[in-house]
Design a protein around this motif. Structure first.
Motif, PDB file in Angstrom:
ATOM      1  N   THR A 225       0.689   8.145  13.399  1.00  0.00           N
ATOM      2  CA  THR A 225      -0.011   8.317  12.134  1.00  0.00           C
ATOM      3  C   THR A 225       0.663   7.477  11.055  1.00  0.00           C
ATOM      4  O   THR A 225       1.822   7.075  11.188  1.00  0.00           O
ATOM      5  N   PRO A 226      -0.034   7.211   9.953  1.00  0.00           N
ATOM      6  CA  PRO A 226       0.548   6.397   8.884  1.00  0.00           C
ATOM      7  C   PRO A 226       1.813   7.026   8.308  1.00  0.00           C
ATOM      8  O   PRO A 226       1.972   8.253   8.292  1.00  0.00           O
ATOM      9  N   VAL A 227       2.695   6.161   7.823  1.00  0.00           N
ATOM     10  CA  VAL A 227       3.948   6.594   7.209  1.00  0.00           C
ATOM     11  C   VAL A 227       4.031   6.001   5.812  1.00  0.00           C
ATOM     12  O   VAL A 227       3.374   5.004   5.506  1.00  0.00           O
ATOM     13  N   PRO A 228       4.809   6.607   4.915  1.00  0.00           N
ATOM     14  CA  PRO A 228       4.914   6.082   3.550  1.00  0.00           C
ATOM     15  C   PRO A 228       5.467   4.656   3.514  1.00  0.00           C
ATOM     16  O   PRO A 228       6.342   4.301   4.309  1.00  0.00           O
ATOM     17  N   GLU A 229       4.940   3.858   2.572  1.00  0.00           N
ATOM     18  CA  GLU A 229       5.432   2.490   2.380  1.00  0.00           C
ATOM     19  C   GLU A 229       5.846   2.310   0.921  1.00  0.00           C
ATOM     20  O   GLU A 229       7.007   2.475   0.585  1.00  0.00           O
ATOM     21  N   ALA A 230       4.913   2.033   0.019  1.00  0.00           N
ATOM     22  CA  ALA A 230       5.265   2.046  -1.408  1.00  0.00           C
ATOM     23  C   ALA A 230       5.568   3.476  -1.853  1.00  0.00           C
ATOM     24  O   ALA A 230       6.313   3.701  -2.806  1.00  0.00           O
ATOM     25  N   ALA A 231       4.972   4.424  -1.161  1.00  0.00           N
ATOM     26  CA  ALA A 231       5.236   5.834  -1.460  1.00  0.00           C
ATOM     27  C   ALA A 231       6.550   6.285  -0.836  1.00  0.00           C
ATOM     28  O   ALA A 231       6.942   5.809   0.225  1.00  0.00           O
ATOM     29  N   GLN A 232       7.196   7.202  -1.520  1.00  0.00           N
ATOM     30  CA  GLN A 232       8.345   7.896  -0.945  1.00  0.00           C
ATOM     31  C   GLN A 232       7.854   9.016  -0.034  1.00  0.00           C
ATOM     32  O   GLN A 232       8.429   9.290   1.014  1.00  0.00           O
ATOM     33  N   SER A 233       6.739   9.626  -0.445  1.00  0.00           N
ATOM     34  CA  SER A 233       6.130  10.690   0.353  1.00  0.00           C
ATOM     35  C   SER A 233       4.665  10.801  -0.009  1.00  0.00           C
ATOM     36  O   SER A 233       4.255  10.492  -1.126  1.00  0.00           O
ATOM     37  N   CYS A 234       3.858  11.257   0.947  1.00  0.00           N
ATOM     38  CA  CYS A 234       2.438  11.542   0.725  1.00  0.00           C
ATOM     39  C   CYS A 234       2.044  12.698   1.633  1.00  0.00           C
ATOM     40  O   CYS A 234       2.486  12.764   2.788  1.00  0.00           O
ATOM     41  N   SER A 235       1.207  13.598   1.127  1.00  0.00           N
ATOM     42  CA  SER A 235       0.755  14.713   1.957  1.00  0.00           C
ATOM     43  C   SER A 235      -0.411  15.422   1.302  1.00  0.00           C
ATOM     44  O   SER A 235      -0.617  15.339   0.085  1.00  0.00           O
ATOM     45  N   PHE A 236      -1.211  16.119   2.127  1.00  0.00           N
ATOM     46  CA  PHE A 236      -2.227  17.009   1.585  1.00  0.00           C
ATOM     47  C   PHE A 236      -1.518  18.217   0.988  1.00  0.00           C
ATOM     48  O   PHE A 236      -0.583  18.765   1.584  1.00  0.00           O
ATOM     49  N   SER A 237      -1.969  18.634  -0.185  1.00  0.00           N
ATOM     50  CA  SER A 237      -1.336  19.762  -0.855  1.00  0.00           C
ATOM     51  C   SER A 237      -2.199  21.021  -0.772  1.00  0.00           C
ATOM     52  O   SER A 237      -1.932  22.013  -1.448  1.00  0.00           O
ATOM     53  N   ASP A 238      -3.260  20.956   0.050  1.00  0.00           N
ATOM     54  CA  ASP A 238      -4.118  22.120   0.248  1.00  0.00           C
ATOM     55  C   ASP A 238      -4.450  22.229   1.729  1.00  0.00           C
ATOM     56  O   ASP A 238      -4.131  21.355   2.522  1.00  0.00           O
ATOM     57  N   ASN A 239      -5.100  23.303   2.105  1.00  0.00           N
ATOM     58  CA  ASN A 239      -5.458  23.525   3.502  1.00  0.00           C
ATOM     59  C   ASN A 239      -6.792  22.887   3.865  1.00  0.00           C
ATOM     60  O   ASN A 239      -7.154  22.829   5.035  1.00  0.00           O
ATOM     61  N   GLY A 240      -7.505  22.414   2.878  1.00  0.00           N
ATOM     62  CA  GLY A 240      -8.838  21.876   3.121  1.00  0.00           C
ATOM     63  C   GLY A 240      -8.918  20.371   3.180  1.00  0.00           C
ATOM     64  O   GLY A 240     -10.017  19.812   3.227  1.00  0.00           O
ATOM     65  N   SER A 241      -7.788  19.680   3.164  1.00  0.00           N
ATOM     66  CA  SER A 241      -7.745  18.210   3.215  1.00  0.00           C
ATOM     67  C   SER A 241      -8.577  17.573   2.110  1.00  0.00           C
ATOM     68  O   SER A 241      -9.285  16.586   2.319  1.00  0.00           O
ATOM     69  N   GLU A 242      -8.479  18.150   0.887  1.00  0.00           N
ATOM     70  CA  GLU A 242      -9.235  17.625  -0.241  1.00  0.00           C
ATOM     71  C   GLU A 242      -8.356  17.245  -1.435  1.00  0.00           C
ATOM     72  O   GLU A 242      -8.881  16.729  -2.427  1.00  0.00           O
ATOM     73  N   ARG A 243      -7.060  17.494  -1.363  1.00  0.00           N
ATOM     74  CA  ARG A 243      -6.139  17.113  -2.445  1.00  0.00           C
ATOM     75  C   ARG A 243      -4.930  16.440  -1.808  1.00  0.00           C
ATOM     76  O   ARG A 243      -4.209  17.055  -1.023  1.00  0.00           O
TER      77      ARG A 243
ATOM     78  N   THR B  13       0.845  -1.192   0.000  1.00  0.00           N
ATOM     79  CA  THR B  13       0.000   0.000   0.000  1.00  0.00           C
ATOM     80  C   THR B  13       0.882   1.244   0.000  1.00  0.00           C
ATOM     81  O   THR B  13       2.055   1.191   0.373  1.00  0.00           O
ATOM     82  N   LEU B  14       0.302   2.370  -0.407  1.00  0.00           N
ATOM     83  CA  LEU B  14       1.065   3.619  -0.429  1.00  0.00           C
ATOM     84  C   LEU B  14       1.548   4.001   0.955  1.00  0.00           C
ATOM     85  O   LEU B  14       2.682   4.464   1.132  1.00  0.00           O
ATOM     86  N   MET B  15       0.680   3.821   1.941  1.00  0.00           N
ATOM     87  CA  MET B  15       0.997   4.156   3.328  1.00  0.00           C
ATOM     88  C   MET B  15       0.934   2.894   4.166  1.00  0.00           C
ATOM     89  O   MET B  15       0.334   1.890   3.767  1.00  0.00           O
ATOM     90  N   THR B  16       1.531   2.942   5.350  1.00  0.00           N
ATOM     91  CA  THR B  16       1.434   1.824   6.277  1.00  0.00           C
ATOM     92  C   THR B  16       1.296   2.367   7.684  1.00  0.00           C
ATOM     93  O   THR B  16       1.756   3.478   7.985  1.00  0.00           O
ATOM     94  N   GLN B  17       0.646   1.594   8.528  1.00  0.00           N
ATOM     95  CA  GLN B  17       0.520   1.984   9.918  1.00  0.00           C
ATOM     96  C   GLN B  17       1.731   1.466  10.684  1.00  0.00           C
ATOM     97  O   GLN B  17       2.135   0.323  10.530  1.00  0.00           O
TER      98      GLN B  17
ATOM     99  N   ARG C 248       8.179   5.382  -4.532  1.00  0.00           N
ATOM    100  CA  ARG C 248       9.603   5.116  -4.441  1.00  0.00           C
ATOM    101  C   ARG C 248      10.141   4.736  -5.821  1.00  0.00           C
ATOM    102  O   ARG C 248       9.407   4.184  -6.652  1.00  0.00           O
ATOM    103  N   GLU C 249      11.394   4.977  -6.018  1.00  0.00           N
ATOM    104  CA  GLU C 249      12.029   4.558  -7.266  1.00  0.00           C
ATOM    105  C   GLU C 249      12.251   3.055  -7.256  1.00  0.00           C
ATOM    106  O   GLU C 249      12.544   2.459  -6.220  1.00  0.00           O
ATOM    107  N   GLY C 250      12.105   2.438  -8.408  1.00  0.00           N
ATOM    108  CA  GLY C 250      12.478   1.033  -8.571  1.00  0.00           C
ATOM    109  C   GLY C 250      11.519   0.026  -8.001  1.00  0.00           C
ATOM    110  O   GLY C 250      11.879  -1.148  -7.829  1.00  0.00           O
ATOM    111  N   LEU C 251      10.270   0.422  -7.727  1.00  0.00           N
ATOM    112  CA  LEU C 251       9.298  -0.543  -7.223  1.00  0.00           C
ATOM    113  C   LEU C 251       8.970  -1.571  -8.304  1.00  0.00           C
ATOM    114  O   LEU C 251       8.759  -1.224  -9.473  1.00  0.00           O
ATOM    115  N   ARG C 252       8.917  -2.838  -7.883  1.00  0.00           N
ATOM    116  CA  ARG C 252       8.555  -3.899  -8.824  1.00  0.00           C
ATOM    117  C   ARG C 252       7.648  -4.914  -8.148  1.00  0.00           C
ATOM    118  O   ARG C 252       7.766  -5.180  -6.950  1.00  0.00           O
TER     119      ARG C 252
END
Length: 534
Positions: A83-101, A73-77, A107-111
């Motif tokens: 709070t969840p941390v990245p797993e398949a993802a290198q990073s994840c975050s809300f990009s707005d102030n409204g928690s809607e994006r 999964t992108l995140m893992t507990q 990560r590089e090289g995932l297979r």
């Protein structure tokens, strides 16, 4: 050596209800090699449930914990709290102030384990597949705040949400958001049977007999790239017909770890030091048990009948007679250790009272005794469930207001029948998808709830749940969450009974046991290793 260890860093965690197990040598893992785990849980493919391990279908903690070892999964507990941390993802975050994006970069090289690259397009495909299939288990409801998903290049995924959802990172850590290979998982059709393929820490191979899993072998995936450190090369799981045979196996050293389900007597014996070579690890629990109601069924359609049951149930007596110190009474769907908990049922009903229950029924014009059947599953939550329902039956019948009987069913019959509304009253358990009050409320009360319950409350669905999800500070959501719990206590579509602790037993040459589960009952086999315990 202490016979019982309290897992502090995973203290809000609980041992998953979990796994099906595997073949292998009868000598356990003496001298190294595979770590052997035992369970009494059962996995079957049936006409009603032909795809028990497809992440777009299954909404069962037992099956989820099989998938988590293989499907990334992108995140893992985390293994402790947090709070969840990245797993398949290198990073994840809300990009707005409204928690809607919400934006994730892979990560590089995932297979995948077969060597295929894992791309942003695969993430989009996997999550949209779960949404489009929209299985009748209700699991897709976890993703129902997603509006659209877009990709930028091979590594960036952008989620546009319909409404603010501060819990969304947690939802991306659940198997319904797992990344699957389009070659293995068709877009509009479930993958039937027991094959599981992914990019996670292990590969998966099940031994199947008569459409039931007899064993599972997990082998370390050499292509895995993610945030998890895998401390062993192989884990074998073995299914036992009952807790006694599983206990005998760990006594003999034929298995290294004993998971679900241990009986209360076994836990007490291990706690008392019955076996000097086996340690018992206790973990604070988020598991809850409850009664569910088909609110359209004639005998429980009247709210007064459900309220009378709530007024009669003696949780303290139930816990004392059946589970002892391994559980505690629960007066809300939200466990006492979760932010936003309210003792709504106690606040409304107080102590058990036959007189108050009679008054409720009399005012509603309900003739007594009310005839009911309490249904439970015989092979999903442990052998103590039968005794639990016999105690509930006696409490209701002793009041003179009910004529209750009990009936047990195997899980692969019980769950489809419950979803199809065949039971007026039934017992279920819940292990959270993530440790937030939302996950103890929305799955039961939102549209397309996982119980298939006909109960619907417009205020909860359209105002209170959305309002609570807008609050990144979960304390700030307490007003909405408390209101939801108060409505549940008044309408009683479900009736919480108890909150449990969780236990795992392991031979004393296995380390990492305290981290083998986290705060959301997630099994983390990669934490186990051979060594010398302290």
């Amino acid at each position: 050596m202490n016979r019982k260890t309290l897992a502090l860093s995973a203290a809000v965690g609980l041992l998953i209800p979990a796994l099906a197990a595997c073949g292998g040598s009868d000598s356990g893992s003496k001298g190294g090699g595979a770590i052997v785990v035992g369970t009494t849980d059962r996995f079957a493919a049936t006409k009603d449930q032909p795809a028990p391990l497809d992440p777009a279908y299954t909404y069962d903690t037992n099956a989820w914990n099989l998938l988590r070892q293989t499907i990334q999964t992108l995140m893992t507990q985390p293994k402790g709290e947090g709070t969840p941390v990245p797993e398949a993802a290198q990073s994840c975050s809300f990009s707005d102030n409204g928690s809607e994006r919400y934006v994730c970069k892979l990560r590089e090289g995932l297979r995948f384990a077969n060597g295929d690259d894992v791309t942003a397009a695969d993430v989009k495909y996997s999550i949209e597949r779960s949404l489009h299939i929209n299985a009748d288990t209700g699991v897709a409801s976890l993703l129902n705040t997603i509006d659209t998903i877009e990709t930028q290049g091979d590594r960036e995924v952008i989620f546009h949400l319909k409404t603010a959802d501060a819990t969304f990172p947690y939802k991306l850590s659940t198997p319904v958001a797992g990344i699957v290979n389009p070659k293995d998982y068709p877009e509009n059709k479930l993958r039937e049977g027991f094959d599981v393929d992914g990019s996670g820490p292990y590969t998966f191979k099940a031994e199947v007999k008569d459409n039931v899993i007899a064993g599972i072998t997990y082998v370390k995936n050499p292509l895995y790239k993610g945030s998890l450190k895998v401390n062993n090369n192989e884990v074998d799981m073995r299914v036992f017909k009952d807790s006694d045979s599983m206990g005998a196996a760990i006594d003999k050293g034929n298995i290294d770890v004993m998971t679900r389900t241990m009986t209360p007597a076994q836990i007490q014996d291990l706690d008392a030091g019955r076996d000097k070579n086996v340690d018992l690890v206790e973990m604070s629990g988020l598991e809850i048990r409850y009664l569910g109601f088909n609110t359209d069924a004639p005998r429980v359609k009247s709210k007064a009948v459900r309220q009378a049951i709530a007024q009669l149930i003696n949780r303290g007596e139930l816990v004392s007679k059946v589970y002892g110190t391994e559980a505690e009474p629960l007066y809300s769907l939200v466990p006492a250790t979760i932010t936003g908990h309210s003792n709504s049922f106690f606040n409304k009903y107080g102590n058990p009272s036959a007189a108050k229950a009679k008054d409720l029924l009399t005012k509603a014009g309900i003739a007594t005794p009310v005839k009911l059947t309490l249904h439970y599953t015989t092979d999903h939550y442990g052998t103590a469930t039968k005794q639990e329902f016999e105690v509930l039956q006696k409490q209701l019948n002793d009041s003179g207001l009910f004529d209750a009987s009990v009936q047990g069913h195997p899980w692969d019959q019980f769950r489809p029948a419950e979803k199809n509304g065949q039971y007026d009253v039934y017992g279920m358990g819940w292990f959270p998808d993530f440790p937030d009050a939302d996950n103890f409320l929305a799955p039961f009360l939102d549209e397309h709830n996982f119980l298939g319950s006909p109960y619907s409350n417009t205020e909860i669905e359209h105002t209170l749940i959305p309002d609570s999800r807008r609050e990144a500070d979960r304390l700030a959501a307490a007003k909405s969450l408390t209101r939801i719990q108060d409505i549940v206590a008044d309408d009683v579509p479900v009736l919480p009974l108890w909150q449990g602790k969780q236990y795992v037993a392991a031979r004393d040459d296995i380390t990492g046991v305290a981290y083998a589960v986290n705060s959301s009952s997630v099994l983390q086999l990669w934490e186990l290793r051979h060594g010398v315990s302290g």
